[in-house]
Scaffold this motif. Structure first.
Motif, PDB file in Angstrom:
ATOM      1  N   GLU A  77      73.527  28.862  50.299  1.00  0.00           N
ATOM      2  CA  GLU A  77      72.668  28.195  49.321  1.00  0.00           C
ATOM      3  C   GLU A  77      71.362  28.953  49.133  1.00  0.00           C
ATOM      4  N   LYS A  80      71.829  31.240  46.373  1.00  0.00           N
ATOM      5  CA  LYS A  80      71.841  30.568  45.078  1.00  0.00           C
ATOM      6  C   LYS A  80      70.426  30.188  44.622  1.00  0.00           C
ATOM      7  N   GLY A  81      69.520  30.064  45.590  1.00  0.00           N
ATOM      8  CA  GLY A  81      68.144  29.706  45.257  1.00  0.00           C
ATOM      9  C   GLY A  81      67.906  28.225  45.110  1.00  0.00           C
ATOM     10  N   LYS A  82      68.903  27.398  45.463  1.00  0.00           N
ATOM     11  CA  LYS A  82      68.699  25.949  45.399  1.00  0.00           C
ATOM     12  C   LYS A  82      69.683  25.256  46.330  1.00  0.00           C
ATOM     13  N   VAL A  83      69.294  24.034  46.735  1.00  0.00           N
ATOM     14  CA  VAL A  83      70.145  23.221  47.591  1.00  0.00           C
ATOM     15  C   VAL A  83      71.062  22.391  46.700  1.00  0.00           C
ATOM     16  N   SER A  84      72.338  22.343  47.053  1.00  0.00           N
ATOM     17  CA  SER A  84      73.297  21.589  46.239  1.00  0.00           C
ATOM     18  C   SER A  84      73.073  20.094  46.375  1.00  0.00           C
ATOM     19  N   MET A  88      71.895  17.878  49.728  1.00  0.00           N
ATOM     20  CA  MET A  88      70.750  16.969  49.671  1.00  0.00           C
ATOM     21  C   MET A  88      71.147  15.553  50.069  1.00  0.00           C
TER      22      MET A  88
END
Length: 287
Positions: A77, A80-84, A88
């Protein structure tokens, strides 16, 4: 008989290895069948800015999975640069589940960071994370007690989680592995305390519906599994298991002693009133 030889209401083999990490205040490796999660608890002597000055502590969680924890590699992640959304959701679930059994005022203005890292996944990673994180949390708080930074464990009860589901062939089953989860008509995650109270129930019909009777059967199976998981937690915690809910037990004893004292005072007052009444009647007779 299920594919791995288990009965419908049988857990996979469960092992909790305490003090698994060298540096963390509390840590475990939990194995539930082929699902393996490292859980750590880190103590930070401050709380988020919105809680400063409130006299209460906080518990928060992060959850992650190694790229090859699964059959096919997952992209990290961080790349990807973000938390899915899934990550979360699981992080929030772990945090609020643990907070439900902790006295945050007794904890004081501290933050406990829970990190759950899945190193191998075969279904039930979130429930294994909750069950393991609880033990890591207790170990971290036990260290604060040993160091004199806490008077007693600020933990009210045990906490564990498991999965249940309805299999097309076997009906209600406990502790689903990945293949069982994929084919289940209904799957549910259940979080409960040692006292048998529910903290969270997440249930979904997979292109199917389920009845109230089936819901009751699912919850009964979950409770059977959670009681067994708590027994494993107790063994992992050793002597600290007996000190969980210590403050609450003392409060109950104090309350009980107070009730006895009040009962004794009421009994003595009643004796005095009876004596006065009897004395009054004797005076009237003499007169």
């Amino acid at each position: 008989m299920r594919a791995d030889g288990r009965s419908s209401c049988e857990l996979r083999p469960v092992h909790i290895h305490p003090h698994y990490m060298k540096h963390a205040e509390g840590s475990v490796l939990i194995e539930v069948g082929d699902t393996k999660v490292i859980c750590t608890a880190t103590v930070e002597e401050k709380v988020p800015s919105f809680m400063r000055g409130g006299g209460k502590g906080w518990i928060t969680a992060e959850y992650g999975m190694l790229p090859r924890a699964t059959e096919q590699r997952n992209v990290r992640e961080a790349s990807k640069g973000k938390v899915s959304g899934r990550t979360m959701e699981i992080q929030r679930l772990i945090g609020r589940a643990l907070r439900s059994v902790v006295d945050l005022e007794q904890l004081g203005e501290r933050t406990i960071w829970i990190d759950c890292d899945v190193i191998q996944a075969d279904g039930g990673t979130r429930t294994a994370s909750i069950t393991g994180a609880y033990v890591a949390l207790v170990l971290a708080l036990a260290k604060l007690v040993e160091e004199g930074r806490l008077e007693a464990l600020p933990i009210r009860d045990f906490l564990a989680a498991t999965s249940v589901g309805i299999d097309p062939e076997h009906g209600v089953i406990l502790d689903l592995d990945y293949n069982e989860d994929a084919r289940a008509k209904v799957d549910m995650n259940v979080v409960m305390t040692g006292a048998g109270q529910f903290v969270e129930i997440q249930g979904t019909g997979e292109e199917a519906v389920f009845s109230r009777a089936e819901l009751d059967e699912l919850l009964e199976a979950a409770q059977i599994g959670i009681e067994q998981l708590i027994a494993v937690q107790r063994r992992a915690l050793g002597e600290w298991a007996a000190r969980i809910g210590e403050k609450k037990k003392r409060q109950r004893r104090t309350q009980s002693e107070g009730d006895c004292h009040r009962d004794q005072k009421r009994w003595q007052s009643a004796r005095v009133r009876r004596f006065v009444c009897q004395a009054g009647r004797r005076s009237e007779i003499v007169a």
